[in-house]
Design a protein around this motif. Sequence first.
Motif, PDB file in Angstrom:
ATOM      1  N   ARG A   7      -1.199  -2.190   0.757  1.00  0.00           N
ATOM      2  CA  ARG A   7      -1.006  -0.789   1.174  1.00  0.00           C
ATOM      3  C   ARG A   7      -0.343   0.016   0.070  1.00  0.00           C
ATOM      4  O   ARG A   7      -0.727   1.155  -0.210  1.00  0.00           O
ATOM      5  N   LYS A   8       0.638  -0.586  -0.561  1.00  0.00           N
ATOM      6  CA  LYS A   8       1.357   0.114  -1.618  1.00  0.00           C
ATOM      7  C   LYS A   8       0.438   0.368  -2.822  1.00  0.00           C
ATOM      8  O   LYS A   8       0.420   1.474  -3.373  1.00  0.00           O
ATOM      9  N   ASP A   9      -0.306  -0.639  -3.189  1.00  0.00           N
ATOM     10  CA  ASP A   9      -1.240  -0.479  -4.308  1.00  0.00           C
ATOM     11  C   ASP A   9      -2.161   0.713  -4.070  1.00  0.00           C
ATOM     12  O   ASP A   9      -2.338   1.570  -4.937  1.00  0.00           O
TER      13      ASP A   9
ATOM     14  N   ALA B 194      -1.829   3.156  -1.949  1.00  0.00           N
ATOM     15  CA  ALA B 194      -1.132   4.425  -1.742  1.00  0.00           C
ATOM     16  C   ALA B 194      -0.743   5.100  -3.056  1.00  0.00           C
ATOM     17  O   ALA B 194      -0.489   6.310  -3.085  1.00  0.00           O
ATOM     18  N   TYR B 195      -0.694   4.335  -4.146  1.00  0.00           N
ATOM     19  CA  TYR B 195      -0.438   4.970  -5.441  1.00  0.00           C
ATOM     20  C   TYR B 195      -1.484   6.026  -5.752  1.00  0.00           C
ATOM     21  O   TYR B 195      -1.232   6.981  -6.467  1.00  0.00           O
TER      22      TYR B 195
ATOM     23  N   SER C 217      -5.034  -3.762   6.163  1.00  0.00           N
ATOM     24  CA  SER C 217      -4.358  -4.416   5.038  1.00  0.00           C
ATOM     25  C   SER C 217      -4.035  -5.872   5.391  1.00  0.00           C
ATOM     26  O   SER C 217      -3.975  -6.723   4.521  1.00  0.00           O
TER      27      SER C 217
ATOM     28  N   ALA D   6       1.663  -5.570   2.675  1.00  0.00           N
ATOM     29  CA  ALA D   6       2.460  -4.424   2.209  1.00  0.00           C
ATOM     30  C   ALA D   6       2.101  -4.091   0.764  1.00  0.00           C
ATOM     31  O   ALA D   6       2.050  -2.914   0.373  1.00  0.00           O
ATOM     32  N   GLN D   7       1.851  -5.121   0.003  1.00  0.00           N
ATOM     33  CA  GLN D   7       1.485  -4.897  -1.392  1.00  0.00           C
ATOM     34  C   GLN D   7       0.153  -4.160  -1.502  1.00  0.00           C
ATOM     35  O   GLN D   7       0.002  -3.242  -2.296  1.00  0.00           O
TER      36      GLN D   7
END
Lengths: 217, 217
Positions: free
Chosen positions: B49-51, B53-54, B34, B46-47
Amino acid sequence: MKSDKISEAVVRRLPVYLRFLNDLQNREILTVSSQELGQKLDLNPAQIRKDLAYFGDFGRKGIGYDVTYLIEKIRHILKLDQQLNVALVGAGNLGHALSNYNAYLKDTMKITAIFDSYAPKVGRKINSLTVQPMDELGSTIREQGIRIAIITVPDSEAQNVADILISSGIEAILNFAPVILKTPPNIRVHAADFTTDLQSLAYYLRDGKEESEHEQQ
Amino acid sequence: MKSDKISEAVVRRLPVYLRFLNDLQNREILTVSSQELGQKLDLNPAQIRKDLAYFGDFGRKGIGYDVTYLIEKIRHILKLDQQLNVALVGAGNLGHALSNYNAYLKDTMKITAIFDSYAPKVGRKINSLTVQPMDELGSTIREQGIRIAIITVPDSEAQNVADILISSGIEAILNFAPVILKTPPNIRVHAADFTTDLQSLAYYLRDGKEESEHEQQ
DNA sequence: TAGATTGTTAATCGATTAACAATC
DNA sequence: TAGATTGTTAATCGATTAACAATC
């Protein structure tokens, strides 16, 4: 209240307001409220009032906004109250299509120079403009005081073209190539990549059973 | 963690990830973190990874993301793992230009029908497609299972064309006309209006004294 | 005056970023 | 094991919306 830093979201709404206000003016409507505006543009009226209030007190309580006055103000904010010459790099089909919008952009913004690196294209006429070779780019930009450029070259060339534009003093770029340009922070770049638009659109297609719960807004 | 409602911002980043991942794949790079992704795409790791991970656990701790696997996953999320036929309405210069992107979009998305209401244009060939009259729109859309349409007609016709498309069962529209389409909530519309882009770009031009304090991000 | 509508403050909502335990 | 990097929770930041006094 004036200034603060204005967010990009606000700036992107201003042209939308402007477009609709021009419409109203053509229909000889003199005054508009944030509520009407919100209704037509699918925005919250409070948001519209707030957006405008960043730049000044343009409305009148109990009355609304004077259409002509607000147009003038927004044009000033967007720097569209002066002639802005635009360079277009890439005389392919897309470049050709965009140069047709000159009429729409009126006098304030205008594509006034077209460049292409491909020799056989140089010298051709596109809507009264002659396609110039890349090595005339710097001098033309200086002569015409061009500050904005549109990139419509293939993606493999886009970064190179951007570098040349920037070293020629361009301040803002509208990039149609599907690549992320690396540029210094004082250069403004907007991506106008329709392949991204199209692909994100596909996400919202309905698909029968298992995912029918994402509500398409 | 899966689902929740996914925000539009997330969906719009997925094609950007996809494009860069395709690049990596062409360069035979097997794995990406990432952090690298964020560096290249100007996004916070982090964004990213978060995107991702949804939609599932696509990465491996300590390792990163497998390029090929992630491509496959994003393509699935965006519904690009199936052939999606696209209709284009408006065979002008811009429509012509867009039809050239078929090669870029590969097999997954493809403009497979072009329509125009202007009689002299009907019957002409554009990249192996024949321009069809508007009254064939409904039947062609049904026959080809077309669910996405691109509007490149003049703004005065755009709403009318949108209405026809919707009544023919289209689910999503990419609108190049500089107007705000009124559509039912189950129809997804993305505006691809470059005049708005261009005008908001002008705001960020430098202007000597009084406003040199807006930092261009 | 009564009704309408602004400009603005406060409340809410949502998106981004930081931090870190889990684990390859 | 030590180093790297994920997925995820909590903190932060920013943008949108509601509410309302000011006033035309």
